[in-house]
Design an enzyme around this catalytic site. Structure first.
Site, PDB file in Angstrom:
ATOM      1  N   ARG A   8      38.838  32.914  36.594  1.00 57.44           N
ATOM      2  CA  ARG A   8      39.034  34.369  36.498  1.00 57.44           C
ATOM      3  C   ARG A   8      39.278  34.805  35.052  1.00 57.44           C
ATOM      4  O   ARG A   8      38.745  35.829  34.597  1.00 57.44           O
ATOM      5  CB  ARG A   8      40.182  34.839  37.402  1.00 57.44           C
ATOM      6  CG  ARG A   8      41.549  34.324  36.982  1.00 57.44           C
ATOM      7  CD  ARG A   8      42.657  34.721  37.957  1.00 57.44           C
ATOM      8  NE  ARG A   8      43.911  34.088  37.592  1.00 57.44           N
ATOM      9  CZ  ARG A   8      45.002  34.745  37.162  1.00 57.44           C
ATOM     10  NH1 ARG A   8      44.987  36.048  37.037  1.00 57.44           N
ATOM     11  NH2 ARG A   8      46.098  34.091  36.856  1.00 57.44           N
ATOM     12  N   GLU A  55      42.544  50.406  46.998  1.00 59.23           N
ATOM     13  CA  GLU A  55      41.286  49.671  46.831  1.00 59.23           C
ATOM     14  C   GLU A  55      40.086  50.375  47.449  1.00 59.23           C
ATOM     15  O   GLU A  55      38.960  50.232  46.959  1.00 59.23           O
ATOM     16  CB  GLU A  55      41.414  48.258  47.403  1.00 59.23           C
ATOM     17  CG  GLU A  55      42.366  47.354  46.628  1.00 59.23           C
ATOM     18  CD  GLU A  55      43.830  47.627  46.904  1.00 59.23           C
ATOM     19  OE1 GLU A  55      44.139  48.326  47.898  1.00 59.23           O
ATOM     20  OE2 GLU A  55      44.689  47.153  46.139  1.00 59.23           O
ATOM     21  N   PHE A  80      41.565  41.860  49.004  1.00 65.09           N
ATOM     22  CA  PHE A  80      41.494  43.323  49.099  1.00 65.09           C
ATOM     23  C   PHE A  80      40.056  43.811  48.960  1.00 65.09           C
ATOM     24  O   PHE A  80      39.630  44.729  49.661  1.00 65.09           O
ATOM     25  CB  PHE A  80      42.384  43.968  48.032  1.00 65.09           C
ATOM     26  CG  PHE A  80      43.790  43.433  48.036  1.00 65.09           C
ATOM     27  CD1 PHE A  80      44.449  43.197  49.235  1.00 65.09           C
ATOM     28  CD2 PHE A  80      44.449  43.154  46.856  1.00 65.09           C
ATOM     29  CE1 PHE A  80      45.746  42.703  49.252  1.00 65.09           C
ATOM     30  CE2 PHE A  80      45.742  42.650  46.857  1.00 65.09           C
ATOM     31  CZ  PHE A  80      46.402  42.413  48.049  1.00 65.09           C
ATOM     32  N   HIS A 106      41.618  35.303  42.836  1.00 66.13           N
ATOM     33  CA  HIS A 106      42.626  34.658  43.677  1.00 66.13           C
ATOM     34  C   HIS A 106      42.026  34.204  45.002  1.00 66.13           C
ATOM     35  O   HIS A 106      42.570  34.456  46.076  1.00 66.13           O
ATOM     36  CB  HIS A 106      43.833  35.573  43.897  1.00 66.13           C
ATOM     37  CG  HIS A 106      44.574  35.900  42.631  1.00 66.13           C
ATOM     38  ND1 HIS A 106      44.000  36.566  41.577  1.00 66.13           N
ATOM     39  CD2 HIS A 106      45.838  35.618  42.237  1.00 66.13           C
ATOM     40  CE1 HIS A 106      44.878  36.691  40.597  1.00 66.13           C
ATOM     41  NE2 HIS A 106      45.993  36.125  40.960  1.00 66.13           N
ATOM     42  N   ASP A 114      51.533  32.358  46.618  1.00 63.99           N
ATOM     43  CA  ASP A 114      51.477  33.671  47.250  1.00 63.99           C
ATOM     44  C   ASP A 114      51.263  33.590  48.754  1.00 63.99           C
ATOM     45  O   ASP A 114      51.598  34.510  49.491  1.00 63.99           O
ATOM     46  CB  ASP A 114      50.378  34.534  46.613  1.00 63.99           C
ATOM     47  CG  ASP A 114      50.855  35.205  45.324  1.00 63.99           C
ATOM     48  OD1 ASP A 114      52.080  35.208  45.085  1.00 63.99           O
ATOM     49  OD2 ASP A 114      50.011  35.713  44.572  1.00 63.99           O
ATOM     50  N   ARG A 164      42.349  31.518  40.837  1.00 71.73           N
ATOM     51  CA  ARG A 164      43.540  31.929  40.100  1.00 71.73           C
ATOM     52  C   ARG A 164      43.964  30.941  39.026  1.00 71.73           C
ATOM     53  O   ARG A 164      44.274  31.325  37.895  1.00 71.73           O
ATOM     54  CB  ARG A 164      44.697  32.123  41.077  1.00 71.73           C
ATOM     55  CG  ARG A 164      46.037  32.412  40.415  1.00 71.73           C
ATOM     56  CD  ARG A 164      47.129  32.633  41.458  1.00 71.73           C
ATOM     57  NE  ARG A 164      48.389  33.003  40.832  1.00 71.73           N
ATOM     58  CZ  ARG A 164      49.370  32.133  40.577  1.00 71.73           C
ATOM     59  NH1 ARG A 164      49.224  30.855  40.856  1.00 71.73           N
ATOM     60  NH2 ARG A 164      50.495  32.550  40.011  1.00 71.73           N
TER      61      ARG A 164
END
Lengths: 314, 281
Positions: A8, A55, A80, A106, A114, A164
């Protein structure tokens, strides 16, 4: 080689670099730390649009910008992008075939701490189902950086799947080349079986292939960076030449790379197959390496499943 | 700048045009044996005012980059838009009777890649204002002075995404964006405020930082005045037009059955007769 950077960050930083000489694209952000593009507005305030934690509006707004002729990059977490804004991506980006690149970060179990709410394990299955959509995921920072250039030049709906955490480089920046829709042969020990990999698990596949080589099992490893459109030719060739195909991805075994490859194999040249990926359950918090082990996605599991697959060749 | 204001002659011309659009709506939905007459008829005056007086557009060059944009977020009401585009010269009015048919450019909900003059694909409710925000941002970015108009239904504003867009329009100070809410008070299963209360609509938009103009949506003069006011505002502006669902056809008015039902042969003849006799509503 051996350097570590998250896909990323490599992708996002390169987009900012490209923007310094290429004025022909804009960036839409929701309020997340995605790929470094949240800093885009610091360098190019006119070309960055903040949509806040919204979003659906992010994707709708991007569609409006694209409908006016702008090339748009939007960045948010893969969960999302693929689910909160799923319909906006489908109906307002893919259906009108607009020039929007959706950066989903991610991805997969590699999210780690997370946990399940933020680990996108089904995003490829979702994005792959939309007509007009192209789906791509780089294996390391080197390929992510080169993909950024390809994405800037790309026209149409595009989903870029990024991870990530830092991963070791598998590619040499001097020699790596990216071609849309083409698999890349990364290792070719022989014709006992083929591993078709997409994304950061490529390193694990290469490690497993090296171990298998020492044990006398000769594996070919393909990097399928473009999941859609799939390189059908490469899949069929792998099946014909090696007689067994394993897919490896940081994604549920339903609907992603494994399913895409299986669809081609079943219709063209059925051979024994094994899908490595997230088993039909949600992720959880924890060290990604432990989570990978639980789902049989670590090097050791890949080696064992490869042996079993080759044994099935009959 | 053109069409900033209007004359009495303009009003009369537009009112006559609106009669034709109403006729088209009924005949095309009748031909299709399906479609949404109620919300098309309630929006006739506004769409007519936009396409025949207010919008800076060129039917010969539908993708002209500096044109004003119009998004019909309540995409199911596309018969009114298709009729306006055809009568404005974007395509042959004979095509109107192919609505919803196999291989027709006139899909059940608008497709920007099939119909010349459609600025955005629409149909799934709640999305159009976000797209309008993006179009208005693009206008600002490239220093173009076009306006972006988005028409929503009053039932449609039950969708939460509308309010994400409303918040963003104020945040980005999009004075080049105008929302138009067709407050006909009826949605598919009944009265809007019985299904989910949307009032007080004006207060909601004001709370989101918008200027609010309320108008009788069937009075052409008022509609033109509202559009003129909205364009001159220095903030995003919403026009709340109070309308009657099914306006102009007595048996369709205020009845949710006509949200999405086609008239049969007899009803079509009766509706067209009423529109011809009734004329200007």
């Amino acid at each position: 080689m051996g350097k570590t950077l998250a896909t990323r960050m490599a992708f996002g930083h390169e987009i900012i670099e490209i923007a310094k000489t290429n004025p022909n694209f804009v960036v839409c952000n929701a309020d997340t730390k995605t790929c470094g593009l949240e800093k885009f507005g610091k360098y190019f305030p006119e070309r960055e649009f903040s949509f806040g934690i919204a979003e659906q509006n992010l994707v709708g707004g991007a569609a409006g910008l694209a409908a006016c002729g702008n090339k748009v990059f939007l960045a948010t977490f893969a969960v999302f992008a693929s689910m909160r804004a799923c319909e906006q991506v489908r109906t307002f980006v893919c259906y009108p075939n607009l020039n929007v690149t959706i950066i989903g970060t991610h991805a997969g179990l590699q999210v780690g701490g997370d946990g399940a709410t933020h680990a996108a394990i089904e995003d490829v299955a979702i994005m792959r189902a939309f007509p007009n959509m192209t789906v791509v995921q780089p294996a390391d920072a080197v390929s992510a950086k080169i993909l950024a250039h390809a994405a800037v030049d790309f026209t149409g709906p595009l989903y870029v799947r990024l991870h990530r955490n830092p991963v070791p480089d598998v590619y040499d920046p001097e020699t790596y080349q990216f071609v849309w829709g083409k698999a890349n042969t990364v290792a070719d020990y022989g014709t006992d079986m083929t591993m078709i990999v997409s994304g950061i698990l490529l390193k694990k596949a290469l490690d497993a292939a090296a171990i298998l080589n020492e044990q006398g099992i000769k594996v070919r490893v393909l990097d399928m960076a473009t999941i859609k459109p799939l390189d059908n030719e490469a899949v069929i060739k792998a099946a014909r030449e090696t007689g067994a195909v394993m897919t490896i991805e940081d994604h549920t075994i339903f609907g992603g790379l494994g399913s895409a490859v299986a669809e081609v194999i079943v219709e063209n040249c059925p051979v024994p197959m094994q899908r490595i990926g997230i088993q039909d359950k949600f992720g959880e918090s924890g060290d990604p390496e432990l989570l990978y082990r639980d789902h049989g996605m670590d090097v050791e599991s890949i080696v064992e499943k490869a042996k079993a697959l080759v044994a099935r060749k009959g | 700048m053109n069409h900033n204001y209007f004359t009495q002659q303009d009003v009369e011309r537009l009112e006559e045009q609106a009669v034709q659009i109403r006729r088209d709506i009924i005949s095309m939905i009748h031909a299709a044996k399906a479609g949404h007459p109620g919300g098309s008829l309630s929006a006739v005056e506004m769409v007519t005012a936009l396409y025949f007086h207010v919008l800076n557009i060129d039917p010969q060059n539908p993708r002209w980059p500096d044109r004003d944009r119009f998004i019909l977020s309540k995409g199911h009401s596309c018969p009114v838009l298709y009729a306006a585009l055809a009568r404005r010269g974007y395509f042959d009015p004979a095509i109107l009777n192919t609505l919803r048919q196999y291989h027709s450019i006139l899909q059940g909900h608008p497709d920007m890649n099939k119909v010349p003059g459609i600025d955005m694909t629409a149909g799934s409710l709640g999305n159009g204002l976000s797209v309008g925000v993006g179009m208005a941002l693009s206008g600002k970015l490239h220093h173009q002075d076009y306006m972006t108009y988005v028409m929503l239904g009053d039932g449609e504003i039950q969708e939460g995404m509308v309010w994400e867009a409303a918040m963003a329009a104020n945040h980005h100070n999009l004075k080049n964006l105008v929302a138009i809410v067709d407050c006909n008070g009826v949605q598919i299963n009944g009265w809007t405020n019985e299904i989910m209360t949307v009032e007080p609509i004006a207060d909601k938009w004001r709370a989101f930082g918008w200027r609010v103009v309320e108008v009788n949506g069937h009075n052409m003069k008022d509609v033109l005045t509202a559009l003129h006011t909205a364009k001159t505002m220095r903030h995003p502006t919403v026009i709340l037009m109070r309308t009657v669902k099914g306006k102009g056809v007595s048996f369709m008015e205020d009845d949710c059955i006509w949200h999405g039902q086609a008239p049969d042969d007899e009803q079509m003849v009766k509706a067209i007769a009423e529109i011809d006799v009734g004329g200007v509503v």
